[in-house]
Design an enzyme around this catalytic site. Structure first.
Site, PDB file in Angstrom:
ATOM      1  N   HIS A  20      -1.391   0.132 -10.050  1.00  0.00           N
ATOM      2  CA  HIS A  20      -2.005  -0.857  -9.141  1.00  0.00           C
ATOM      3  C   HIS A  20      -2.515  -2.090  -9.909  1.00  0.00           C
ATOM      4  O   HIS A  20      -3.724  -2.360  -9.939  1.00  0.00           O
ATOM      5  CB  HIS A  20      -3.154  -0.209  -8.338  1.00  0.00           C
ATOM      6  N   ARG A  45       0.861  -1.183   0.000  1.00  0.00           N
ATOM      7  CA  ARG A  45       0.000   0.000   0.000  1.00  0.00           C
ATOM      8  C   ARG A  45       0.898   1.234   0.000  1.00  0.00           C
ATOM      9  O   ARG A  45       1.958   1.246   0.639  1.00  0.00           O
ATOM     10  CB  ARG A  45      -0.905   0.024   1.232  1.00  0.00           C
ATOM     11  N   GLU A  61      -4.023   7.356  -4.605  1.00  0.00           N
ATOM     12  CA  GLU A  61      -4.272   6.852  -5.967  1.00  0.00           C
ATOM     13  C   GLU A  61      -5.586   7.412  -6.486  1.00  0.00           C
ATOM     14  O   GLU A  61      -6.535   7.536  -5.712  1.00  0.00           O
ATOM     15  CB  GLU A  61      -4.378   5.313  -5.947  1.00  0.00           C
TER      16      GLU A  61
HETATM   17  C1  8YV Z   1      -6.866  -5.322  -5.628  1.00  0.00           C
HETATM   18  C2  8YV Z   1      -5.025  -5.216  -3.906  1.00  0.00           C
HETATM   19  O1  8YV Z   1      -7.034  -5.319  -6.986  1.00  0.00           O
HETATM   20  O2  8YV Z   1      -6.284  -7.017  -3.046  1.00  0.00           O
HETATM   21  C3  8YV Z   1      -5.615  -6.032  -2.812  1.00  0.00           C
HETATM   22  O3  8YV Z   1      -5.360  -5.685  -1.645  1.00  0.00           O
HETATM   23  O4  8YV Z   1      -4.227  -4.403  -3.682  1.00  0.00           O
HETATM   24  C4  8YV Z   1      -5.403  -5.376  -5.322  1.00  0.00           C
HETATM   25  O5  8YV Z   1      -4.796  -6.490  -5.815  1.00  0.00           O
HETATM   26  C5  8YV Z   1      -7.595  -4.160  -5.036  1.00  0.00           C
HETATM   27  O6  8YV Z   1      -7.322  -3.978  -3.719  1.00  0.00           O
HETATM   28  C6  8YV Z   1      -9.076  -4.332  -5.228  1.00  0.00           C
HETATM   29  O7  8YV Z   1      -9.825  -3.790  -4.180  1.00  0.00           O
END
Ligand code: 8YV
Length: 323
Positions: free
Chosen positions: A289, A242, A271
């Site tokens: 992302h 993150r 983001e």
């Molecule tokens: C997702 C991600 O696409 O799953 C996660 O935590 O960072 C990503 O792979 C995104 O969060 C979808 O909500």
């Protein structure tokens, strides 16, 4: 039987949307625009379940309505730092996520970023596209070797372990791992990693550092100016966790003044806006992302949400309950 009312906040893979529509009374987001706080609040007031993604900030303001109908926030994604879990808990709202199914693809992408930044793939690709390649020469775009180097991993959960396996068994790297709670001996044996007892001990030893810890308040600015200063000038940072785990301004400074060699980033604070200072760094590979962005994984994530919802509404404990 009346079907539970469900709001899906973004477009999902068609196969999953079709399956959801069979079991639930679903409101889809056909134009795939991120919902506003007001729209999220309306969803919480009007639906039995809301199915958010990382682009939906479900904070206490969204949940503060006096009569939330929503009983479950079934998140599409493993990370859920965009949801105020405490506020949900106070209102007896269950929260679930989608672990496991995205570990391999996210690990693949972390390795891709490590290779891209080490081998300067972003610069080469841009040069070719700009028709600016003057031809092969022995000193052109020299990067650094990945095979046999040392990789540090912070956060040795499912994704961190998948990265470790790829690095150890694919690239013969030495893998050092730090995790907040002690790492089980089997996890070390399975991945060929060695455990390190503190982040500060880890950083000076690594050629690459890959982050796989959760986001949110507990890890905000975990990698700050001081810790960036502990890394070798030749080292590169990879972040697929993150954005908030890294102090982005400090990172931009470290990249700009080359106190570290490069960064491969898939996640950012705020983001989809990117800190201009970071965008200005040529030694950073920046991706939008894409960690879990494969057809297979995004479908699996959606079906995992469906499974959580079915369990919840049929009176079974959902397997991926986080609150
Ligand atoms: C997702 C991600 O696409 O799953 C996660 O935590 O960072 C990503 O792979 C995104 O969060 C979808 O909500």
């Amino acid at each position: 039987m009346i079907k539970p009312k469900v709001v899906v906040t973004r477009r999902w893979p068609a196969a999953v949307e079709a399956a959801l529509a069979e079991s639930f009374d679903v409101t889809f987001n056909r134009d795939d625009r991120a919902l506003t706080a007001e729209e999220l609040k309306d969803a919480v007031v009007g639906a039995d379940a809301v199915l958010p993604t990382v682009t939906d900030r479900i904070d206490s303001r969204v949940l503060e309505t006096s009569r939330p109908r929503t009983r479950i926030l079934a998140n599409f994604g493993v990370g859920f730092s965009h949801i105020d879990v405490e506020a949900a808990r106070e209102r007896s709202i269950t929260v679930t996520n989608t672990p496991d199914v995205l570990s391999e693809c996210t690990a693949d992408l972390a390795v891709m970023l490590m290779l891209m930044v080490a081998r300067r793939a972003n610069l080469g690709e841009r040069e070719v596209r700009a028709d600016a390649w003057s031809g092969w020469r022995p000193t052109h775009l020299l990067g650094s070797k990945v095979s046999g180097k040392t990789l540090g991993i912070i956060g040795f959960g499912r994704i961190g372990r998948e990265v470790a396996k790829r690095a150890r068994f694919g690239f013969g790297m030495r893998v050092l791992a730090y995790n907040r709670s002690p790492i089980a001996a089997e996890a070390l044996a399975e991945t060929g990693a060695e455990s390190v007892s503190s982040i500060d001990d880890l950083l000076p030893q690594v050629d690459f550092l890959s982050l796989h810890c959760p986001g949110g308040a507990e890890n905000r600015n975990l990698i700050d100016a001081r810790r960036l200063g502990l890394m070798k000038p030749s080292a590169c940072l990879v972040n697929t966790a993150r954005g908030e785990v890294v102090d982005e301004f400090a990172l931009a400074q470290a990249l700009w003044f080359e106190t570290i060699a490069g960064a491969g980033l898939d996640v950012f604070c705020g983001e989809p806006k990117i800190l201009p200072e970071l965008r200005a760094c040529e030694n950073a590979v920046l991706l939008p992302h894409l960690g879990s962005a494969t057809v297979e994984t995004r479908e699996a994530m959606g079906f995992r949400v469906l499974e959580n919802l079915q369990d919840f509404f049929e009176g079974r404990p959902p397997r991926d309950r986080v609150a």
